[in-house]
Design an enzyme around this catalytic site. Structure first.
Site, short mmCIF file in Angstrom:
data_model
loop_
_atom_site.label_atom_id
_atom_site.label_comp_id
_atom_site.label_asym_id
_atom_site.label_seq_id
_atom_site.Cartn_x
_atom_site.Cartn_y
_atom_site.Cartn_z
N THR A 105 -49.41 3.44 8.99
CA THR A 105 -50.47 3.35 7.99
C THR A 105 -50.35 4.49 6.98
O THR A 105 -50.44 4.28 5.78
CB THR A 105 -51.87 3.45 8.67
OG1 THR A 105 -51.96 2.42 9.62
CG2 THR A 105 -52.98 3.33 7.66
N TYR A 159 -49.67 12.88 13.27
CA TYR A 159 -50.62 12.80 12.15
C TYR A 159 -50.27 13.85 11.10
O TYR A 159 -50.17 13.54 9.91
CB TYR A 159 -52.04 13.00 12.69
CG TYR A 159 -53.10 13.01 11.61
CD1 TYR A 159 -53.21 11.97 10.69
CD2 TYR A 159 -54.00 14.06 11.52
CE1 TYR A 159 -54.19 11.99 9.71
CE2 TYR A 159 -54.99 14.08 10.55
CZ TYR A 159 -55.07 13.05 9.64
OH TYR A 159 -56.03 13.07 8.67
N LYS A 163 -48.92 12.98 7.28
CA LYS A 163 -49.60 13.43 6.05
C LYS A 163 -48.73 14.40 5.27
O LYS A 163 -48.80 14.45 4.05
CB LYS A 163 -50.95 14.06 6.40
CG LYS A 163 -51.97 13.10 7.00
CD LYS A 163 -52.27 11.89 6.12
CE LYS A 163 -53.15 12.21 4.95
NZ LYS A 163 -53.55 10.96 4.21
#
Ligand code: UDP
Length: 353
Positions: A105, A159, A163
């Site tokens: 995602t 994560y 990012k």
């Protein structure tokens, strides 16, 4: 004839916690907003009040779709003046439980948004996270500090890496294609509409306190965080996108003296967060006090039980906000107790409260 001077913003993840507050603030100042959200973690309930107040004819539309739908993103990017990209997989619990979803995602979604923005050369704000600093021990963290990440066998770090790739890719589009991009690295953000379902500590503690349950303090609770009110964060995001689109709006008139002449915004990374630090145990005690609960109603839970064996947390995470303060005159205004009261009032109004 009246000429409209309002801008049209596309907000990815606009039905989420921060996205819905951002949409509301832009609509309230007279701008038009289109949201794209796949409702994976965003909720219709977050934007239902907006849909009631602002219908299509006064500037509010939303598309329930994924940002990886290239045809839809292309059309929405072509129709707007600027894009604020908030859609992402967030929340430590969600990340640990759904590592494939998190990585895909965040990386593929941001790639799709950047491609669409670049095609029409639309100014773009990307929201990133203080997680990118990893387990570095510097206090406070400045934007150019080195990053210290754990091993790839600990899914939490996926994560931070996803990012960080988003940031690299955005800065690469800026360098290679002169895309006007600005990156906001958000530290812990709290306020009404945040859900505890994906791990965030404040809504979890408030929900537990209101239900009369013990507050689940992980480890010894001596780890600390700085919690910034979502209203302050939204003010920073709007200040950054305004600056990136060439609008000179003062985000905080009272701090105009600290704003330097023509600080660069585009192609830059900015920390956004509060600097008031609190340990998690102290946070639990504040919430117990504000909800008139038993001050000892705390249960200490080892990280391995809370998340997974070998889980790594960071002990402190404090932002250096000098850069955004110099560029925009921005600083947080809302004290933590006020924020906690807002969250408690909101949670009391929820059906299961
Ligand atoms: N935390 C806790 N109890 C909970 C949820 C979180 O003690 O029920 C702790 C967590 O271990 C971390 C801090 O609260 O040290 C903030 O957690 P959150 O997931 O809100 O944000 P982040 O870890 O990304 O700062």
């Amino acid at each position: 004839m009246t000429i409209s001077t309002s801008n049209h913003y596309l907000i990815t993840g606009g039905a989420g916690f921060i996205g819905s507050h951002l949409s509301e603030a832009l609509l309230d100042r007279g701008d038009r907003v289109t949201i794209i959200d796949d409702l994976s973690t965003g909720r219709m309930a977050n934007i239902a009040p907006l849909a009631d107040r602002y219908r299509r004819d006064n500037g509010f539309t939303f598309a329930i779709d994924t940002i990886t739908n290239a045809m839809v993103m292309d059309r929405l990017a072509s129709e707007c003046d600027a894009i604020l990209h908030l859609a992402a997989a967030v929340g430590v619990r969600l990340i640990v439980e759904n590592p494939v979803h998190t990585i895909e995602t965040n990386i593929l979604g941001t790639q799709a948004v950047l491609r669409a923005a670049a095609r029409y050369r639309k100014p773009l704000l990307i929201t990133s996270t203080s997680e990118v600093y990893g387990k570095g021990t510097r206090v406070p963290f400045a934007e150019d500090d080195d990053r210290v990440l754990g091993p790839t066998t600990r899914s939490r770090w996926s994560y931070a890496e996803s990012k960080a790739i988003d940031e690299f890719l955005a800065l690469a589009y800026h360098k290679a294609h002169a895309l006007p991009v600005v990156i906001a690295r958000l530290f812990n953000t709290v306020g009404p509409r945040q859900t505890g379902q994906y791990g965030m500590v404040v809504p979890r503690f408030v929900q537990q306190a209101l239900a009369g349950d013990a507050l689940t303090v992980y480890a010894d609770g001596q780890q600390s965080r700085c919690f910034c009110n979502v209203g302050d964060v939204v003010r920073a995001l709007i200040g950054l996108i305004d600056a990136a689109t060439g609008m000179d709006t003062a985000v905080d008139d009272t701090d105009a003296s600290v704003k330097s002449e023509k600080s660069p915004i585009v192609g830059e990374v900015f920390n956004v967060g509060a600097t008031q630090e609190i340990t998690i145990l102290e946070l639990a005690r504040r919430i117990l006090s504000l909800t008139n609960s038993d001050p000892e109603c705390v249960r200490f839970v080892p990280y391995a039980d809370a998340y997974e064996p070998g889980f790594e947390d960071m002990q402190r995470r404090v932002p250096d906000t000098t850069k955004i303060q110099r560029a925009l005159g921005w600083q947080p205004r809302i004290p933590l107790d006020e924020t906690l009261k807002q969250v408690i009032t909101y949670a009391r109004g929820l059906p299961n409260a």
